[in-house]
Design a protein around this motif. Structure first.
Motif, PDB file in Angstrom:
ATOM      1  N   LYS A 247      60.070 -99.010  32.531  1.00  0.00           N
ATOM      2  CA  LYS A 247      59.152 -99.843  33.175  1.00  0.00           C
ATOM      3  C   LYS A 247      59.192-101.329  32.134  1.00  0.00           C
ATOM      4  N   TYR A 248      59.693-102.487  32.763  1.00  0.00           N
ATOM      5  CA  TYR A 248      59.672-103.667  32.269  1.00  0.00           C
ATOM      6  C   TYR A 248      58.262-103.976  31.607  1.00  0.00           C
ATOM      7  N   GLU A 249      58.138-104.335  30.292  1.00  0.00           N
ATOM      8  CA  GLU A 249      56.921-104.671  29.800  1.00  0.00           C
ATOM      9  C   GLU A 249      56.816-106.119  29.795  1.00  0.00           C
ATOM     10  N   SER A 286      68.593-101.704  30.977  1.00  0.00           N
ATOM     11  CA  SER A 286      67.163-100.892  30.648  1.00  0.00           C
ATOM     12  C   SER A 286      67.482-100.385  29.508  1.00  0.00           C
ATOM     13  N   GLY A 287      68.429 -99.689  29.104  1.00  0.00           N
ATOM     14  CA  GLY A 287      68.921 -98.708  27.961  1.00  0.00           C
ATOM     15  C   GLY A 287      68.594 -99.847  26.837  1.00  0.00           C
ATOM     16  N   ALA A 288      69.372-101.047  26.916  1.00  0.00           N
ATOM     17  CA  ALA A 288      69.336-101.751  25.812  1.00  0.00           C
ATOM     18  C   ALA A 288      67.864-102.513  25.535  1.00  0.00           C
ATOM     19  N   LEU A 289      67.244-102.588  26.427  1.00  0.00           N
ATOM     20  CA  LEU A 289      65.862-103.261  26.380  1.00  0.00           C
ATOM     21  C   LEU A 289      65.094-102.155  25.671  1.00  0.00           C
ATOM     22  N   VAL A 290      65.230-100.804  26.068  1.00  0.00           N
ATOM     23  CA  VAL A 290      64.132 -99.858  25.482  1.00  0.00           C
ATOM     24  C   VAL A 290      64.435 -99.866  24.146  1.00  0.00           C
ATOM     25  N   ARG A 291      65.903 -99.611  23.678  1.00  0.00           N
ATOM     26  CA  ARG A 291      65.971 -99.604  22.223  1.00  0.00           C
ATOM     27  C   ARG A 291      65.778-100.828  21.470  1.00  0.00           C
ATOM     28  N   TRP A 292      65.777-102.012  22.008  1.00  0.00           N
ATOM     29  CA  TRP A 292      65.260-103.265  21.397  1.00  0.00           C
ATOM     30  C   TRP A 292      64.078-103.124  21.199  1.00  0.00           C
ATOM     31  N   SER A 293      63.076-102.726  22.335  1.00  0.00           N
ATOM     32  CA  SER A 293      61.762-102.588  22.271  1.00  0.00           C
ATOM     33  C   SER A 293      61.259-101.660  21.229  1.00  0.00           C
ATOM     34  N   LYS A 294      61.770-100.492  21.053  1.00  0.00           N
ATOM     35  CA  LYS A 294      61.495 -99.470  20.115  1.00  0.00           C
ATOM     36  C   LYS A 294      61.635-100.157  18.544  1.00  0.00           C
ATOM     37  N   MET A 295      62.879-100.997  18.469  1.00  0.00           N
ATOM     38  CA  MET A 295      62.929-101.409  17.157  1.00  0.00           C
ATOM     39  C   MET A 295      61.949-102.522  17.022  1.00  0.00           C
ATOM     40  N   LYS A 296      61.578-103.365  17.935  1.00  0.00           N
ATOM     41  CA  LYS A 296      60.498-104.325  17.712  1.00  0.00           C
ATOM     42  C   LYS A 296      59.169-103.831  17.474  1.00  0.00           C
ATOM     43  N   ARG A 335      47.475-112.266  16.133  1.00  0.00           N
ATOM     44  CA  ARG A 335      48.715-112.406  17.054  1.00  0.00           C
ATOM     45  C   ARG A 335      49.475-111.085  17.435  1.00  0.00           C
ATOM     46  N   LEU A 336      49.747-110.510  16.278  1.00  0.00           N
ATOM     47  CA  LEU A 336      50.385-109.268  16.529  1.00  0.00           C
ATOM     48  C   LEU A 336      49.613-108.264  17.672  1.00  0.00           C
ATOM     49  N   LEU A 337      48.429-108.360  17.297  1.00  0.00           N
ATOM     50  CA  LEU A 337      47.303-107.403  18.179  1.00  0.00           C
ATOM     51  C   LEU A 337      47.332-107.923  19.685  1.00  0.00           C
ATOM     52  N   GLU A 338      47.574-109.193  19.806  1.00  0.00           N
ATOM     53  CA  GLU A 338      47.516-109.955  21.301  1.00  0.00           C
ATOM     54  C   GLU A 338      48.618-109.551  21.823  1.00  0.00           C
ATOM     55  N   GLN A 339      49.892-109.340  21.224  1.00  0.00           N
ATOM     56  CA  GLN A 339      51.194-109.007  21.814  1.00  0.00           C
ATOM     57  C   GLN A 339      50.940-107.702  22.212  1.00  0.00           C
ATOM     58  N   GLU A 340      50.463-106.647  21.332  1.00  0.00           N
ATOM     59  CA  GLU A 340      50.052-105.269  22.044  1.00  0.00           C
ATOM     60  C   GLU A 340      48.977-105.356  22.920  1.00  0.00           C
ATOM     61  N   ASN A 341      48.163-106.192  23.228  1.00  0.00           N
ATOM     62  CA  ASN A 341      47.231-106.161  24.185  1.00  0.00           C
ATOM     63  C   ASN A 341      47.849-106.380  25.661  1.00  0.00           C
ATOM     64  N   ILE A 342      48.828-107.458  25.592  1.00  0.00           N
ATOM     65  CA  ILE A 342      49.537-107.699  26.868  1.00  0.00           C
ATOM     66  C   ILE A 342      50.001-106.574  27.377  1.00  0.00           C
ATOM     67  N   LYS A 343      50.702-105.693  26.603  1.00  0.00           N
ATOM     68  CA  LYS A 343      51.580-104.645  26.997  1.00  0.00           C
ATOM     69  C   LYS A 343      50.546-103.695  27.526  1.00  0.00           C
ATOM     70  N   TRP A 344      49.239-103.361  26.902  1.00  0.00           N
ATOM     71  CA  TRP A 344      48.281-102.446  27.482  1.00  0.00           C
ATOM     72  C   TRP A 344      47.788-102.945  28.716  1.00  0.00           C
TER      73      TRP A 344
END
Length: 375
Positions: A247-249, A286-296, A335-344
């Motif tokens: 799922k795109y975040e 999608s696989g590349a995005l998931v791998r990149w997202s996990k790294m991020k 700022r880092l917490l705000e980025q996580e909150n967008i995902k939630w």
């Protein structure tokens, strides 16, 4: 089992809610006592669902002041006993009377002139000595000058009244691990002050029941109060893994590098394709995005931990000259917490659309201002 107490100074800021979520992820508390929520029942129920807790008891804020909440995992076994604007008292544990104990989430009067009312409340609700009793929260008072740094000296009579309240009710300080001060005014001038206002205390029966305990004063990342974690010895509980679909975040669009990931895959596979090859290209993307997202996510988690460690170092030596550095680090963590909150927020909306309000728990209890007793 871990229990968390925190004067969060309001749950209106997404950073604060995300900070609380991180604490739950990191420390796995089974019970959370929140002080000064400045929120209504609807807001607290949203926080409960965000954290994945089953139980929630709310004493709503009066206007934009105060507000208490107790959240718990269903497995713990919690029965609300009594409550007021200044406390929530619950029976903890399952089984017979001997297996249960009394937890008292406490908020001391912030006005010095009314502090005696807090000690009267403790005395009025003090259980019989054979009942194990623990009080956790923000007492808004110190026991001695050693628990304060900077500012005017505290009144000896006020400190003495607090010590007497603990003594009369048979309560002993449980000590702490970490920084000795749990509140700081964050002033960068001569008015700089910090104090130990938050703590855990318990009677002899409770201390005998739980002879292995640790109180950890955690780092204050979004409030001027440090969260306080009470750890009781307990075995580890296993967790089950779920298979995740792609799922795109929405938060990916705010992070540098997302566009390059998509463009890189498309340059390699996306020109002049048949429908079958197009599907493969989308799968590869999608696989590349998931791998990149996990790294991020690992990088973000590492950044938050590193900045939290830097904050802890500054808090431990905190002087007015460090306040600027503290504020800068807190803003970076925010700022880092705000980025996580967008995902939630995106995930919460998706889950609501799929499940409706099925996540509403029947064990959520809502109380307005005032006080009462439940059995």
């Amino acid at each position: 089992m871990n229990l968390l107490s925190w004067n969060c100074r309001g749950l209106g800021n997404p950073r604060t809610v995300q900070d609380l979520y991180r604490m739950v992820e990191e420390k796995r508390p089974k019970v959370i006592f929140l002080i000064e929520t400045k929120a209504n029942a609807s807001r607290l129920d949203g926080v409960r669902r965000r954290l994945g807790f089953e139980g929630c008891f709310v004493v709503e804020a009066v206007g934009r002041k105060g507000g208490l909440a107790l959240l718990w995992r269903e497995e713990v076994g919690v029965e609300v006993y009594n409550f007021s604007q200044w406390h929530i008292s619950v029976w903890m544990g399952k089984g017979g009377e001997s297996a249960r104990w009394l937890l008292f989430g406490f908020y001391g009067q912030p006005e010095t002139a009314k502090r005696k009312e807090s000690w009267n409340l403790l005395a009025r609700l003090c259980p019989d000595s054979h009942i194990a009793w623990c009080v956790l929260g923000d007492f808004n008072e110190i026991t001695s000058q050693s628990e304060k740094e900077g500012g005017r000296q505290s009144s000896e009579s006020q400190m003495g009244a607090f010590r007497e309240a603990l003594k009369v009710n048979g309560l002993f300080d449980l000590g702490y691990k970490g920084n000795g001060f749990t509140w700081c005014n964050q002033h960068a001038d001569s008015s700089f002050t910090r104090e130990r206002l938050d703590r855990g205390v318990a009677n002899g029966e409770w201390i005998s029941k739980f002879n292995v305990t640790v109180v950890e004063n955690m780092v204050a990342r979004t409030s001027d109060h440090s969260p306080v974690l009470l750890k009781l010895l307990e075995g580890n509980l296993g967790t089950r893994r779920r298979v995740k679909l792609f799922k795109y975040e929405a938060k990916w669009a705010t992070i540098e590098g997302c566009d390059q990931v998509v463009e890189g895959v498309w340059r390699e596979r996306g020109s002049g394709l048949s429908m079958q090859k197009l599907q493969r290209a989308l799968t590869a993307c999608s696989g590349a995005l998931v791998r990149w997202s996990k790294m991020k996510e690992k990088e973000e988690g590492k950044n938050i931990k590193e900045k939290t460690a830097q904050l802890e170092e500054l808090y431990n030596r905190e002087v007015p000259q460090d306040v600027g550095g503290v504020k800068l680090l807190r803003e970076e963590v925010g700022r880092l917490l705000e980025q996580e909150n967008i995902k939630w927020k995106q995930r919460a909306k998706r889950d609501w659309l799929l499940l409706g309000d099925q996540t509403q728990s029947s064990s959520t209890l809502v109380l307005h201002s005032g006080g009462g007793r439940m059995r």
